[in-house]
Scaffold this motif. Structure first.
Motif, PDB file in Angstrom:
ATOM      1  N   UNK A 131       0.825  -1.218   0.000  1.00 20.93           N
ATOM      2  CA  UNK A 131       0.000   0.000   0.000  1.00 20.93           C
ATOM      3  C   UNK A 131       0.858   1.267   0.000  1.00 20.93           C
ATOM      4  N   UNK A 132       2.126   1.133   0.397  1.00 23.24           N
ATOM      5  CA  UNK A 132       2.928   2.340   0.607  1.00 23.24           C
ATOM      6  C   UNK A 132       4.186   2.443  -0.256  1.00 23.24           C
ATOM      7  N   UNK A 133       4.670   1.298  -0.719  1.00 23.37           N
ATOM      8  CA  UNK A 133       5.944   1.313  -1.450  1.00 23.37           C
ATOM      9  C   UNK A 133       5.889   0.413  -2.667  1.00 23.37           C
ATOM     10  N   UNK A 134       6.866   0.660  -3.566  1.00 20.30           N
ATOM     11  CA  UNK A 134       7.045  -0.181  -4.745  1.00 20.30           C
ATOM     12  C   UNK A 134       7.852  -1.395  -4.309  1.00 20.30           C
ATOM     13  N   UNK A 135       7.418  -2.560  -4.741  1.00 17.98           N
ATOM     14  CA  UNK A 135       8.070  -3.767  -4.248  1.00 17.98           C
ATOM     15  C   UNK A 135       8.598  -4.600  -5.399  1.00 17.98           C
ATOM     16  N   UNK A 136       9.911  -4.739  -5.476  1.00 17.87           N
ATOM     17  CA  UNK A 136      10.507  -5.610  -6.479  1.00 17.87           C
ATOM     18  C   UNK A 136      10.503  -7.036  -5.936  1.00 17.87           C
TER      19      UNK A 136
ATOM     20  N   UNK B  71       8.982   4.792  -2.090  1.00 13.01           N
ATOM     21  CA  UNK B  71       7.597   5.120  -1.734  1.00 13.01           C
ATOM     22  C   UNK B  71       6.738   5.315  -2.970  1.00 13.01           C
ATOM     23  N   UNK B  72       5.468   4.943  -2.857  1.00 16.53           N
ATOM     24  CA  UNK B  72       4.476   5.339  -3.846  1.00 16.53           C
ATOM     25  C   UNK B  72       3.626   6.402  -3.148  1.00 16.53           C
TER      26      UNK B  72
ATOM     27  N   UNK C 286      11.807  14.343   3.589  1.00 11.96           N
ATOM     28  CA  UNK C 286      12.542  14.651   2.358  1.00 11.96           C
ATOM     29  C   UNK C 286      13.105  13.425   1.649  1.00 11.96           C
ATOM     30  N   UNK C 287      12.705  12.243   2.045  1.00 11.79           N
ATOM     31  CA  UNK C 287      13.222  11.046   1.389  1.00 11.79           C
ATOM     32  C   UNK C 287      12.124  10.405   0.543  1.00 11.79           C
ATOM     33  N   UNK C 288      12.572   9.649  -0.457  1.00 12.72           N
ATOM     34  CA  UNK C 288      11.606   8.970  -1.310  1.00 12.72           C
ATOM     35  C   UNK C 288      11.521   7.485  -0.981  1.00 12.72           C
ATOM     36  N   UNK C 289      12.127   7.100   0.141  1.00 10.33           N
ATOM     37  CA  UNK C 289      12.078   5.693   0.532  1.00 10.33           C
ATOM     38  C   UNK C 289      11.440   5.548   1.917  1.00 10.33           C
TER      39      UNK C 289
END
Ligand code: ZN
Ligand code: ZN
Ligand code: FE
Length: 762
Positions: free
Chosen positions: A261-266, A285-286, A297-300
């Motif tokens: 629900x919250x992040x892109x998962x490889x 993060x999505x 300020x992070x994208x993860x």
């Protein structure tokens, strides 16, 4: 019927190895016996040639989940020996300790099914474990591994647990940490108005967290501070009380669906999350509704899945992600003791979930980042420690080496008979409690592994506390100390991890780092070294730039911006031509003439080729962490997050110069100033910077490889934690036909230094 003596080395005790042997032997109609001794497991097996062969093969292919087989040797048994009538597990035999200790492992599916089954006697029991899962290293105090050597010693088995423990067909046969609600550790809740509750503790903790409270929960390797991750106010409260304004918080989600629900998962990220090591995995993060304050300020976001029954039960009740951050105060050691938790966390936590199983070895959660399609360990602790690594061919077996590691990411390494045991990450040794823990842990490991050092390996930095302590140990024992250059160790660690034999094969090591002590007395950190285990040659480096104020320049990134501009362009020129820029105006407010005087006279302004300082300089130019950062690497991490917003729209990098082994940044700074004047998007500037550094590194590598005929490149050093840079460079180098080796199981950062030292010193 022929008889064989089968010897198995590795992590084969306390992991259900003998029952597996017993089961396979019965399957294959083999008679004989199996036992544990100080070297591992020994089997005497009689059967037909065909069944013996199948038996040996299945031992390799079907070991129990937590086993790690180092070596199996088979020798024939004396034909005159009496052949037994069946196969049996016989009592352990003592001797010198050689066997290895398993790492802590996440709850297995069978145990999970039990705690959610109302019919089971372990229904909702938070300490459920078996031979396939549960605490191991965190509870062990001595070898060999049995209950009496662990913090389970005080919990006598009840008759039901005893029966399981004695039954070779049971999953809990000889499960040293096994227990149940009758006989095992208990959980309780305390806090608030002198509240002490022993019933429905998890349900009550869930409710308190749901209401916005911060609860300290005792786990496997230490306490966590826990709050509702979806609750802005609770997260803010936790930041304020912990005095941790920016450093991202780790999250725990109930299951994979919740993570998605919250992040892109490889695929790799998913596998790492679900592994029995159960680390924190940094994921992209999505768009989501979580408070930005979790990772400013992070994208993860860093997620982990529940890894103890307590976590599973808690998350099942709450149905939302939780913040699960290490319970310590800034710069201090993770808290493991109930009394200490009460004393030191009372101003942070509203309530405490305690238990009476002691944590013997303090272990932080491990951190993994999935980059280039491989999970890379950034912080190696719970779940990974103390899994051994066999050093590659050519490494001596004679000497016991104690490698002291670096300083910021304290850890050490024991090398015995060519096998390296690297300690867990312990944090910055400059913290007093951490340093004491580091010293005590060295003693504990030496005792556990029956290890007496013959030689001490230290970083050549004279001021590292690890180096100083190494000298103290060496003096006490009257044994030699060997200094190892920091970046040589970074590179050797990767060579060792990838099993490069010590046969004179050389690599081109690219060590991009914060700071490391160079062999010319200056500080290094942007190095191209032609290296093997025995030595190195510095073929090229980033051009050295002053750090005005020394340590102060690490604390205040703007100092590096000024030093770089002054060095590559000249401050007078910048002032005359770019006076209209906000950056120049900002720097103009600083005591620049003093700084220039210091640089010119060489006063407290050491020159460094550090890549880390270059990233700081550019970050501060864009307004990121100019005046300081609140956690290690913050400026570079925020710069990377900014760059990743524009990497796809921008492929043109800033320029650079390469002259006589020096990579210089004059074009970079000129173009960057021009972009600032054009009011270019900061994300685009950050992206162009990343492209430029990647191009300069790749071009230098290509030239040096062509000149020296080398095709193996090693990337190591903390700056490579930057995924954008790592992926750009490794992809391009591979396209050019180079073999690129990067750390996976050991950290890229200074957490990997100890292993490198252990691989270099003989
Ligand atoms: Zn289990
Ligand atoms: Zn019991
Ligand atoms: Fe380093």
């Amino acid at each position: 019927m022929t008889g064989q003596r089968i010897r198995i080395h590795g992590i084969v005790q306390g992991v259900g190895f003998r029952p597996t042997v017993w089961r396979l032997a019965r399957d294959e109609k083999i008679v004989g016996e199996v036992w544990n001794d100080a070297e591992g497991v020994e089997i005497h097996a009689w059967g037909s040639a065909v069944s013996l062969e199948r038996f040996a093969k299945r031992l390799r292919v079907e070991p129990p989940p937590l086993a790690h087989i180092e070596e199996i040797t088979v020798t024939p048994l004396d034909a005159a020996q009496t052949v037994p009538v069946d196969f049996q597990i016989v009592p352990s035999r003592a001797g010198e300790v050689h066997t290895d200790i398993a790492a802590d492992a996440a709850t297995c599916p069978e145990c999970l099914a039990e705690i959610f089954n109302p019919e089971n006697r372990r229904y909702r029991y938070p300490f459920t474990n078996c031979t396939h899962c549960g605490p191991r290293f965190s509870i062990i105090d001595a070898m060999p591994y049995d209950r009496a050597s662990t913090s389970m010693a005080g919990f006598a088995l009840c008759p039901s647990c005893e029966a399981e423990y004695r039954n070779p067909a049971d999953r809990r046969f000889h499960a040293q940490a096994t227990c149940c609600p009758e006989c095992g550790p208990k959980l309780w809740l305390e806090g608030g108005a002198s509240r002490h509750v022993e019933h429905d503790v998890i349900a009550q903790a869930a409710q308190l967290i749901g209401e916005g409270n911060i609860v300290a929960i005792k786990g496997i390797g230490g306490f966590h501070l826990v709050c509702d991750a979806t609750n802005d106010e609770a997260v803010q409260q936790l930041r304020a009380r912990k005095r941790r304004p920016h450093k991202p918080f780790a999250l725990m989600a109930r299951d994979m669906a919740m993570v998605r629900e919250y992040v892109k998962l490889s695929e790799e990220g998913a596998a790492a999350l679900q592994s029995r090591e159960a680390p924190i995995v940094l994921l992209e993060q999505t768009p989501n509704s979580l408070p930005p304050l979790l990772a400013p300020k992070l994208n993860t976001l860093g997620f982990m899945l529940p890894y103890t029954p307590l976590h599973h039960l808690l998350l099942a009740q709450l149905q939302r992600p939780l913040v699960m951050t290490s319970a310590n105060r800034c710069g201090e050691l993770l808290i493991t003791d109930n009394g200490e938790a009460r004393a030191r966390l009372s101003e942070i936590a509203d309530y405490f979930v305690m238990h009476d199983r002691e944590i013997v070895n303090c272990l932080d959660d491990s951190v993994v980042r999935d980059s280039n399609g491989r999970p890379r360990v950034m912080r190696r602790a719970r779940g990974y420690t103390p899994t051994p690594l066999r050093l590659p061919l050519g490494h001596g077996n004679e000497k016991n080496i104690l490698a002291m590691g670096a300083e910021m990411k304290g850890s050490f390494c024991l090398v015995k008979k060519g096998v390296a045991i690297t300690s867990q990450y312990m944090g910055d040794l400059k913290g007093a409690t951490t340093y004491r823990h580091y010293q005590e842990s060295i003693e504990r490991y030496c005792k556990l592994y029956d290890f007496v050092p013959d030689v001490i390996a230290i970083d050549s930095h004279p001021n590292y506390l690890s180096s100083q302590w190494g000298r103290v140990i060496a003096a006490k024992r009257d044994i030699p100390v060997v200094e190892v250059q920091h970046h040589h160790a970074h590179i050797a660690a990767v060579m060792a991890e990838h099993g490069l034999a010590d046969d004179g094969t050389q690599v081109l090591g690219v060590a991009l780092d914060g700071l490391g002590y160079g062999d010319d007395g200056t500080l290094w950190g942007g190095e191209f070294l032609l290296a093997d285990y025995h030595g190195y040659e510095r073929l090229a480096a980033f051009e050295p730039v002053a750090m005005p104020g020394g340590n102060q320049a690490i604390v205040e990134p703007w100092r590096n911006t000024f030093a770089h501009l002054d060095h590559f362009i000249g401050w007078d020129h910048v002032g005359e031509n770019y006076g209209d820029l906000e950056l120049v105006d900002y720097l103009g407010g600083k005591p620049l003439s003093t700084l220039r005087g210091m640089i010119e006279k060489g006063l407290n302004s050491p020159r460094t080729s550090s890549a880390g300082r270059l990233f700081d300089a550019v970050a501060a130019a864009l307004g990121i962490c100019r005046e300081g950062s609140s956690y290690d690497g913050q400026a570079a991490i925020e710069l990377e997050a900014l760059a990743s917003q524009a990497m796809e729209v921008c492929s043109e990098g800033y320029g650079y110069t390469v002259k006589v082994g020096r990579v210089g940044w004059q074009p970079l700074w000129t173009e960057l100033l021009a972009d600032l004047r054009r009011e270019e998007e900061p994300a685009v500037i950050a992206a162009r910077f990343h492209h430029g550094v990647a191009e300069s590194v790749c071009k230098t590598v290509m030239e040096l490889c062509a000149q020296s005929g080398i095709s193996n490149v090693v990337l190591s050093g903390g700056v490579w934690q930057n995924r954008v840079l790592l992926e750009l460079c490794s992809r391009r180098m591979r396209q050019q036909g180079l073999a690129v080796l990067m750390p996976e199981r050991i950290p890229l950062n200074d957490g990997g230094i100890a292993l490198g030292q252990g691989a270099i010193v003989r």
